[in-house]
Write an enzyme that holds these catalytic residues in place. Structure first.
Site, PDB file in Angstrom:
ATOM      1  CG  ASN A 167      83.602 -16.817  28.934  1.00  0.00           C
ATOM      2  OD1 ASN A 167      83.918 -16.340  30.024  1.00  0.00           O
ATOM      3  ND2 ASN A 167      83.387 -18.111  28.786  1.00  0.00           N
ATOM      4  CG  HIS A 187      89.614 -18.416  18.124  1.00  0.00           C
ATOM      5  ND1 HIS A 187      88.402 -18.977  18.433  1.00  0.00           N
ATOM      6  CD2 HIS A 187      90.373 -18.511  19.249  1.00  0.00           C
ATOM      7  CE1 HIS A 187      88.419 -19.407  19.685  1.00  0.00           C
ATOM      8  NE2 HIS A 187      89.595 -19.139  20.199  1.00  0.00           N
ATOM      9  CB  CYS A 211      86.510 -24.171  27.777  1.00  0.00           C
ATOM     10  SG  CYS A 211      87.354 -23.103  26.609  1.00  0.00           S
TER      11      CYS A 211
END
Length: 363
Positions: free
Chosen positions: A143, A190, A308
């Protein structure tokens, strides 16, 4: 705002929004609000919508498994690791660059941490670190730097020792092919232009996994709690659209990648250039303060790494695992684009970032 943070989340597809609306209607607008566990006509219609969505999501996953809807990929990964170790108690291993949703679970399970090289790619599986009758966690697309991991190699290594392979496919689902072989796959809506609040855990047929929650027979008895037909329908529509547009979306992403690389020749790429999803560009520039850059280029939405962890003040664990110095990690930014990013938007966004870098004395 110019949005270049597609790894954090993606804009909701109009088709996904439209698919959701029927299942949000109340009195005067229809009976789409019905509980899919109810046996009356409206409930059965809602349940049917959930199953249509399940099939749409499953179409982008390997054959021979079951899709269980969850609140998101974090829940799916926690379920797979904490319940999976009950069935496979031989130990756990996982990549050092896993998302925090996996990595913090791995730490609590005293897992062996598998290293990566300077390009952000997993080193060949070390047999000494692969558990016997346990679980190995290997993400598909990282990510933070977008590198595509050799999942098939770790599938073979895990299966050779009777262990399960858990794949975090969140950043790859609907974008790159998911290899056959994993026993457990976590995904999220999402990240593919679906709604927030829903993801799924795919479980290969024959894998014995304990239920996540008790209290009802929802999700084939594996996850109790009322299922949201609206969220499921939005996820399903987004998955169907991703399947339909995969080649077109990939071509668009490649064009944007080429444009960005042409515009940022002075910046250093973090991670491999080829074994990578090209909707993710993680770069650094000596003399740049990434946090200040975000403030000075506030009309552009981009990040320093995982959403995050961006507010923690800590440098990226992914970049540090790759051997990037702390100073270089703090000079790094992550840009992400996709289906709804225009070439003009990307060009304007990159020009704004370059202008903000000049304010720091970096030409």
């Amino acid at each position: 705002m110019i949005y270049l943070d597609y790894q954090a989340t993606t804009p909701l597809a109009p088709e996904a929004r439209e698919a959701m609306l029927r299942w949000l209607e109340g009195p005067g607008g229809g009976d789409g609000f019905a509980n899919p566990s109810s046996t009356h006509k409206a409930g059965r219609a809602a349940a049917a919508a959930v199953e249509v969505a399940r099939d749409q999501v499953a179409a982008l996953l390997p054959k021979g498994g079951r899709v269980f809807f969850t609140s998101g990929a974090t829940e799916a990964l926690n379920w797979a690791l904490f319940r999976g170790t009950q069935a496979k108690p031989g130990g756990v291993a996982g990549l050092s660059i896993e998302h925090a949703a996996s990595l913090q679970c791995l730490e609590r399970l005293n897992a062996a941490i598998l290293p990566v090289d300077g390009a952000g790619l997993a080193l060949p599986p070390d047999d000494a670190l692969i558990p016997e009758d346990g679980i190995v966690a290997t993400m598909l697309v990282n990510n933070e730097v977008g590198t595509i991991q050799p999942v098939a190699d770790f599938v073979a290594a895990a299966h050779a020792k009777n262990s399960l392979l858990l794949c975090d496919a969140v950043q790859g689902f609907g974008r790159v092919a998911i290899p056959d072989g994993p026993d457990l796959i976590a995904i999220s809506a999402h990240k593919i232009h679906g709604p927030k609040g829903i993801g799924a855990l795919w479980v290969k047929d024959g894998v014995d996994l304990e239920p996540l929650m008790f209290g009802g027979a929802q999700e084939q008895g594996m996850r109790s709690g009322t299922v949201s037909p609206a969220l499921c329908a939005g996820f399903g529509a987004a998955a169907a659209l991703a399947a339909e547009r995969m080649d077109k979306d990939a071509s668009h992403v490649e064009r944007l990648w080429s444009l960005a690389m042409d515009m940022l020749p002075e910046w250093t790429l973090n991670g491999a250039a080829d074994a990578r999803y090209h909707g993710n560009l993680n770069v650094r520039r000596e003399g740049v303060n990434g946090l200040r850059l975000m403030s000075d280029a506030r009309e552009v939405a981009f990040s320093l790494g995982s959403a995050c962890g961006s507010g923690s003040g800590k440098v990226s664990h992914v970049l540090r695992a790759m051997g990037v110095s702390e100073a270089d990690a703090r000079a790094s930014i992550r840009l992400g684009w996709g289906r709804y990013t225009s070439e003009a938007e990307l060009r304007d966004g990159l020009n704004a970032i370059k202008a903000a870098a000049r304010l720091q004395g970096v030409n």
